[in-house]
Design an enzyme around this catalytic site. Structure first.
Site, PDB file in Angstrom:
ATOM      1  N   TRP A  10       0.817  -1.223   0.000  1.00 29.31           N
ATOM      2  CA  TRP A  10       0.000   0.000   0.000  1.00 29.31           C
ATOM      3  C   TRP A  10       0.849   1.270   0.000  1.00 29.31           C
ATOM      4  O   TRP A  10       0.316   2.372  -0.068  1.00 29.31           O
ATOM      5  CB  TRP A  10      -0.946  -0.007   1.218  1.00 29.31           C
ATOM      6  CG  TRP A  10      -2.024  -1.037   1.144  1.00 29.31           C
ATOM      7  CD1 TRP A  10      -2.266  -1.909   0.121  1.00 29.31           C
ATOM      8  CD2 TRP A  10      -3.028  -1.311   2.132  1.00 29.31           C
ATOM      9  NE1 TRP A  10      -3.350  -2.705   0.411  1.00 29.31           N
ATOM     10  CE2 TRP A  10      -3.840  -2.358   1.641  1.00 29.31           C
ATOM     11  CE3 TRP A  10      -3.319  -0.777   3.389  1.00 29.31           C
ATOM     12  CZ2 TRP A  10      -4.920  -2.877   2.363  1.00 29.31           C
ATOM     13  CZ3 TRP A  10      -4.383  -1.289   4.115  1.00 29.31           C
ATOM     14  CH2 TRP A  10      -5.179  -2.324   3.598  1.00 29.31           C
ATOM     15  N   HIS A  95      12.917  -2.414  -1.256  1.00 28.73           N
ATOM     16  CA  HIS A  95      12.108  -1.961  -2.398  1.00 28.73           C
ATOM     17  C   HIS A  95      12.881  -0.862  -3.133  1.00 28.73           C
ATOM     18  O   HIS A  95      13.591  -0.077  -2.500  1.00 28.73           O
ATOM     19  CB  HIS A  95      10.762  -1.428  -1.892  1.00 28.73           C
ATOM     20  CG  HIS A  95       9.791  -1.155  -2.993  1.00 28.73           C
ATOM     21  ND1 HIS A  95       9.855  -0.011  -3.759  1.00 28.73           N
ATOM     22  CD2 HIS A  95       8.770  -1.887  -3.482  1.00 28.73           C
ATOM     23  CE1 HIS A  95       8.889  -0.055  -4.662  1.00 28.73           C
ATOM     24  NE2 HIS A  95       8.218  -1.181  -4.520  1.00 28.73           N
ATOM     25  N   GLU A 166      11.190  -6.570  -9.579  1.00 26.66           N
ATOM     26  CA  GLU A 166      10.433  -5.387  -9.996  1.00 26.66           C
ATOM     27  C   GLU A 166      11.335  -4.498 -10.845  1.00 26.66           C
ATOM     28  O   GLU A 166      12.155  -3.748 -10.301  1.00 26.66           O
ATOM     29  CB  GLU A 166       9.977  -4.583  -8.774  1.00 26.66           C
ATOM     30  CG  GLU A 166       9.026  -5.313  -7.867  1.00 26.66           C
ATOM     31  CD  GLU A 166       8.182  -4.327  -7.045  1.00 26.66           C
ATOM     32  OE1 GLU A 166       6.958  -4.493  -7.055  1.00 26.66           O
ATOM     33  OE2 GLU A 166       8.734  -3.397  -6.430  1.00 26.66           O
ATOM     34  N   GLY A 233       1.340  -2.819  -6.342  1.00 25.53           N
ATOM     35  CA  GLY A 233       1.280  -1.480  -5.767  1.00 25.53           C
ATOM     36  C   GLY A 233      -0.084  -0.863  -6.010  1.00 25.53           C
ATOM     37  O   GLY A 233      -1.064  -1.152  -5.313  1.00 25.53           O
TER      38      GLY A 233
HETATM   39  P1  13P Z   1       2.711  -0.634  -9.107  1.00 22.37           P
HETATM   40  O1  13P Z   1       1.925  -1.906  -9.068  1.00 22.37           O
HETATM   41  O2  13P Z   1       1.937   0.568  -8.693  1.00 22.37           O
HETATM   42  O3  13P Z   1       3.443  -0.480 -10.411  1.00 22.37           O
HETATM   43  O4  13P Z   1       3.851  -0.774  -7.982  1.00 22.37           O
HETATM   44  C1  13P Z   1       4.646  -1.885  -7.977  1.00 22.37           C
HETATM   45  C2  13P Z   1       5.409  -1.908  -6.723  1.00 22.37           C
HETATM   46  O5  13P Z   1       6.331  -1.137  -6.530  1.00 22.37           O
HETATM   47  C3  13P Z   1       4.992  -2.865  -5.690  1.00 22.37           C
HETATM   48  O6  13P Z   1       5.949  -2.938  -4.685  1.00 22.37           O
END
Ligand code: 13P
Length: 251
Positions: A10, A95, A166, A233
């Site tokens: 979140w 992250h 990611e 996210g």
């Molecule tokens: P989004 O799904 O908003 O692209 O974010 C990905 C994220 O950083 C999850 O940790």
């Protein structure tokens, strides 16, 4: 067989009433879903409140970051035992937003991975290349370096990690890696773990994809053999979208 894992990040969104309501809505919508493990990671201030909402459901609580020390003079930081005490079972570590804006390094992420294991939290370390790094052909080198430090920190326990791949350029942009490319990197992560710790660890580790995961692209990623789940996210802030992602993972 690896259990699919869907993690809601979140980020720095929602005040208390909104967080509680979102948790209630998600819990209601995924009540009947069997299969995937689901972890909600609200802002630290709402861990307890969200934990109360999801107590007795199959949803689990996670944090977005933590310090590696158990206690000490570290103003503003939150320790592993504090997270455990608040009901957390998991913690997102390193992250890209923390690496980029708050100076986290492979070294500090490694310390945090060790601390998470020591306190019984599922570590969810994040790795991924930036746009310039991808353009320069450095993706594999970056992933090898980031995964290497996480695996060394796991000291034989890498099978117990959930590593999130990611690509930084796919976060919050609406752009995604193709599922084939995301799987290529996920397979590389698994190979690095096989080389470090052998087959059982490589078979056990869960690799998640993150970066603009939405209900309409979840299936495509989760169909890939080396992608075991998603770190979500933006779409995790919408109970309808998030529950659709969870349902897609249950198919
Ligand atoms: P989004 O799904 O908003 O692209 O974010 C990905 C994220 O950083 C999850 O940790």
């Amino acid at each position: 067989v690896r259990r699919p894992l869907i993690v809601a990040n979140w980020k720095m969104h929602l005040v208390r009433a909104q967080a509680v309501r979102l948790a209630e809505e998600v819990a209601g919508r995924v009540e009947d879903v069997r299969g995937p493990e689901i972890i909600l990671c609200p802002p630290a201030t709402w861990l307890e409140a969200v934990g109360r909402v999801i107590a007795g459901t199959s949803l689990r609580l996670g944090a977005q970051t933590m310090h590696w020390e158990a206690q000490g003079a570290y103003t503003g930081e939150i320790s592993p035992p504090m997270l455990v005490d608040a009901g957390c079972r998991a913690v997102i570590l390193g992250h890209s937003e923390r690496r980029i804006y708050f100076g986290e390094t492979d070294e500090t992420v490694g310390l945090k991975v060790k601390a998470a294991f020591a306190h019984g939290l599922l570590p969810i370390p994040c790795v991924g290349e930036r746009f310039e790094e991808r353009e320069a052909g450095d993706t594999d080198g970056i992933i090898e370096r980031q995964v290497g430090s996480v695996v060394r920190a796991a000291t034989g326990g890498a099978g117990g990690l959930a590593i999130a791949y990611e690509p930084v350029w796919a976060i919050g942009t609406g752009l995604t890696a193709t599922s084939v490319e995301a799987n290529r990197v996920a397979a590389m992560i698994r190979r690095l773990i096989r080389e470090a710790e052998g087959g059982p660890a490589a078979d056990a580790v869960r690799v998640l994809y993150g970066g603009s995961v939405k209900p309409d692209n979840t299936r495509e990623f989760l169909r890939e053999p080396d992608i075991d789940g998603a770190l979500v996210g933006g779409a995790s802030l919408d109970a309808g979208a998030f529950s659709e992602i969870v349902r897609a993972a249950a198919e």
